[in-house]
Design a protein around this motif. Structure first.
Motif, PDB file in Angstrom:
ATOM      1  N   LEU A 211       0.817  -1.207   0.000  1.00  0.00           N
ATOM      2  CA  LEU A 211       0.000   0.000   0.000  1.00  0.00           C
ATOM      3  C   LEU A 211       0.856   1.265   0.000  1.00  0.00           C
ATOM      4  O   LEU A 211       0.505   2.268  -0.628  1.00  0.00           O
ATOM      5  CB  LEU A 211      -0.931  -0.011   1.218  1.00  0.00           C
ATOM      6  CG  LEU A 211      -2.069   1.006   1.219  1.00  0.00           C
ATOM      7  CD1 LEU A 211      -3.061   0.715   0.101  1.00  0.00           C
ATOM      8  CD2 LEU A 211      -2.787   0.990   2.574  1.00  0.00           C
ATOM      9  N   THR A 212       1.982   1.242   0.702  1.00  0.00           N
ATOM     10  CA  THR A 212       2.875   2.405   0.730  1.00  0.00           C
ATOM     11  C   THR A 212       3.418   2.728  -0.655  1.00  0.00           C
ATOM     12  O   THR A 212       3.697   3.890  -0.964  1.00  0.00           O
ATOM     13  CB  THR A 212       4.053   2.136   1.682  1.00  0.00           C
ATOM     14  OG1 THR A 212       4.598   0.833   1.396  1.00  0.00           O
ATOM     15  CG2 THR A 212       3.618   2.201   3.128  1.00  0.00           C
ATOM     16  N   VAL A 213       3.576   1.721  -1.482  1.00  0.00           N
ATOM     17  CA  VAL A 213       4.119   1.914  -2.827  1.00  0.00           C
ATOM     18  C   VAL A 213       3.037   2.376  -3.794  1.00  0.00           C
ATOM     19  O   VAL A 213       3.242   3.297  -4.589  1.00  0.00           O
ATOM     20  CB  VAL A 213       4.767   0.616  -3.353  1.00  0.00           C
ATOM     21  CG1 VAL A 213       5.250   0.780  -4.786  1.00  0.00           C
ATOM     22  CG2 VAL A 213       5.919   0.184  -2.443  1.00  0.00           C
ATOM     23  N   THR A 214       1.860   1.772  -3.732  1.00  0.00           N
ATOM     24  CA  THR A 214       0.804   2.058  -4.713  1.00  0.00           C
ATOM     25  C   THR A 214      -0.035   3.286  -4.364  1.00  0.00           C
ATOM     26  O   THR A 214      -0.518   3.986  -5.248  1.00  0.00           O
ATOM     27  CB  THR A 214      -0.135   0.852  -4.844  1.00  0.00           C
ATOM     28  OG1 THR A 214      -0.757   0.587  -3.576  1.00  0.00           O
ATOM     29  CG2 THR A 214       0.638  -0.385  -5.294  1.00  0.00           C
ATOM     30  N   HIS A 215      -0.242   3.542  -3.085  1.00  0.00           N
ATOM     31  CA  HIS A 215      -1.128   4.633  -2.676  1.00  0.00           C
ATOM     32  C   HIS A 215      -0.427   5.715  -1.859  1.00  0.00           C
ATOM     33  O   HIS A 215      -1.038   6.750  -1.563  1.00  0.00           O
ATOM     34  CB  HIS A 215      -2.310   4.082  -1.857  1.00  0.00           C
ATOM     35  CG  HIS A 215      -3.292   3.296  -2.667  1.00  0.00           C
ATOM     36  ND1 HIS A 215      -2.980   2.081  -3.249  1.00  0.00           N
ATOM     37  CD2 HIS A 215      -4.587   3.554  -3.009  1.00  0.00           C
ATOM     38  CE1 HIS A 215      -4.036   1.615  -3.895  1.00  0.00           C
ATOM     39  NE2 HIS A 215      -5.024   2.486  -3.771  1.00  0.00           N
ATOM     40  N   GLY A 216       0.807   5.480  -1.471  1.00  0.00           N
ATOM     41  CA  GLY A 216       1.539   6.477  -0.706  1.00  0.00           C
ATOM     42  C   GLY A 216       1.387   6.305   0.792  1.00  0.00           C
ATOM     43  O   GLY A 216       0.530   5.570   1.287  1.00  0.00           O
ATOM     44  N   ARG A 217       2.232   7.007   1.505  1.00  0.00           N
ATOM     45  CA  ARG A 217       2.280   6.835   2.965  1.00  0.00           C
ATOM     46  C   ARG A 217       1.120   7.511   3.681  1.00  0.00           C
ATOM     47  O   ARG A 217       0.675   7.034   4.714  1.00  0.00           O
ATOM     48  CB  ARG A 217       3.616   7.352   3.488  1.00  0.00           C
ATOM     49  CG  ARG A 217       4.799   6.633   2.856  1.00  0.00           C
ATOM     50  CD  ARG A 217       6.084   6.902   3.587  1.00  0.00           C
ATOM     51  NE  ARG A 217       7.196   6.252   2.884  1.00  0.00           N
ATOM     52  CZ  ARG A 217       8.405   6.121   3.400  1.00  0.00           C
ATOM     53  NH1 ARG A 217       8.661   6.586   4.602  1.00  0.00           N
ATOM     54  NH2 ARG A 217       9.358   5.530   2.708  1.00  0.00           N
ATOM     55  N   LYS A 218       0.618   8.607   3.132  1.00  0.00           N
ATOM     56  CA  LYS A 218      -0.529   9.265   3.771  1.00  0.00           C
ATOM     57  C   LYS A 218      -1.737   8.340   3.782  1.00  0.00           C
ATOM     58  O   LYS A 218      -2.434   8.203   4.799  1.00  0.00           O
ATOM     59  CB  LYS A 218      -0.857  10.569   3.041  1.00  0.00           C
ATOM     60  CG  LYS A 218      -2.004  11.352   3.676  1.00  0.00           C
ATOM     61  CD  LYS A 218      -2.231  12.675   2.961  1.00  0.00           C
ATOM     62  CE  LYS A 218      -3.367  13.457   3.621  1.00  0.00           C
ATOM     63  NZ  LYS A 218      -3.610  14.767   2.930  1.00  0.00           N
ATOM     64  N   ALA A 219      -1.998   7.695   2.642  1.00  0.00           N
ATOM     65  CA  ALA A 219      -3.110   6.754   2.561  1.00  0.00           C
ATOM     66  C   ALA A 219      -2.877   5.558   3.474  1.00  0.00           C
ATOM     67  O   ALA A 219      -3.819   5.048   4.094  1.00  0.00           O
ATOM     68  CB  ALA A 219      -3.289   6.279   1.119  1.00  0.00           C
ATOM     69  N   THR A 220      -1.636   5.118   3.580  1.00  0.00           N
ATOM     70  CA  THR A 220      -1.320   3.984   4.456  1.00  0.00           C
ATOM     71  C   THR A 220      -1.596   4.336   5.904  1.00  0.00           C
ATOM     72  O   THR A 220      -2.149   3.519   6.660  1.00  0.00           O
ATOM     73  CB  THR A 220       0.159   3.578   4.287  1.00  0.00           C
ATOM     74  OG1 THR A 220       0.403   3.259   2.914  1.00  0.00           O
ATOM     75  CG2 THR A 220       0.489   2.380   5.149  1.00  0.00           C
TER      76      THR A 220
END
Length: 314
Positions: A211-220
């Motif tokens: 998820l950190t790769v596909t959606h970024g850390r804020k979304a994670t």
């Protein structure tokens, strides 16, 4: 597995593998969690097993968990080689050939399932077989490299052991077993996403769609908070069933409040804050998540041990 053929052909063992290398191939740290939660599932069940049968059940469940680990390491050898966290595992480091790991994983899979069925019942054996298949095929081969929901759906593999332990004792599955499963299943995403926050480069380098790769850390960070909130009802629900009691409920309330505080802290942070303190909050949340799961199952076990004395349970 995209590069495993070339990787396997290029890998040469510099020395004869030792016993410790094969133990490492079975993922002993993961196996310890499998053993503990399966043991709790077995001991809190309303039907008791003879100590020899109970020992055999846990042994074969552990071997099944180890088989899953070996098959996972075989399939993931190519990406393990490029991730700092996993580069020293037995296959990418050249201590064990990939083909040997595959053979061991398949042999242990068949042996553990057959022996668990003989030692206890076919319900437990069937669940163990499905767990190995789910982890090796559904998660490792299919989900891990294809979707950011990999750890959400794949988390089911790690959630089955207490259900298998319960089935080994009772020959069936009940609400209590389902809630123990749900507790681990809902705990897995925030646990691993916290790790991914401070290990993002590893997953990016390996091409794993975490998820950190596909959606970024804020979304994670937002997902960690949402799943932490969703986790609490299952933890409290389990504590209110026949495997729970006042102690388990108090533990569930305290742990989930603390877990929520940690998730809120992560959610409120941005990347600059995290980098400034070297992901202190994220690392603290990850470490506490391990204690969170252990203490929940330890509370279920204590409740079961106190029941003969009229002190545990509702």
């Amino acid at each position: 597995m995209s590069d495993i053929g070339a990787y396997q052909g290029a890998t040469q063992t510099p020395h004869e593998a030792g016993f410790g290398d094969y133990v490492e191939l079975l993922k002993p740290r993961v196996m310890s969690l499998v053993v503990f939660t399966a043991l709790v599932g077995l001991l809190v069940a309303p039907v008791g097993l003879h100590p020899v049968e109970a020992f055999a059940a846990i042994l074969f469940i552990a071997l099944g968990g180890g088989a899953s680990g070996a098959l996972n390491m075989w399939w993931d050898a190519d990406i393990d080689a490029v991730m700092k966290r996993t580069a020293r595992r037995p296959i990418p480091s050249g201590r064990i050939p990939a083909g040997e790991a595959l053979a061991l994983g398949l042999a242990l899979s068949g042996f553990s399932v057959v022996m668990l069925g003989l030692a206890t019942n076919m319900a437990a054996a069937g669940l163990l077989a499905f767990t190995i298949f789910f982890y090796a095929v559904v998660y490792s081969i299919w989900l891990k490299r294809s979707t950011p929901q990999n750890i959400v759906i794949g988390g089911a593999a790690g959630a089955f052991p207490p259900m298998i332990g319960w089935a080994a004792a009772t020959g069936s599955v009940s609400l209590e077993a389902v809630l123990m499963f749900a507790l681990i299943f809902m705990w897995t995403p925030p646990h691993f996403w916290a790790l991914a926050l401070f290990m993002k480069e590893d997953y990016h380098a390996a091409g794993v769609p975490m998820l950190t790769v596909t959606h970024g850390r804020k979304a994670t960070r937002r997902h960690i908070l949402v799943y932490t909130i969703l986790l609490a009802p299952f933890a409290l629900g389990a504590a209110l069933t026949g495997i729970g009691g006042p102690l388990a409920l108090a533990v569930a309330v305290g742990l989930n409040l603390w877990f929520l505080v940690g998730a809120l802290r992560i959610w409120r942070r941005d990347e600059a804050m995290a980098v400034a303190d070297n992901y202190a909050a994220e690392k603290s949340f990850f470490r506490f998540s391990l204690l969170y799961l252990f203490l929940h199952f330890a509370a279920f076990l204590v409740e079961a041990l106190l029941k003969p004395y009229g002190l545990g349970g509702w």
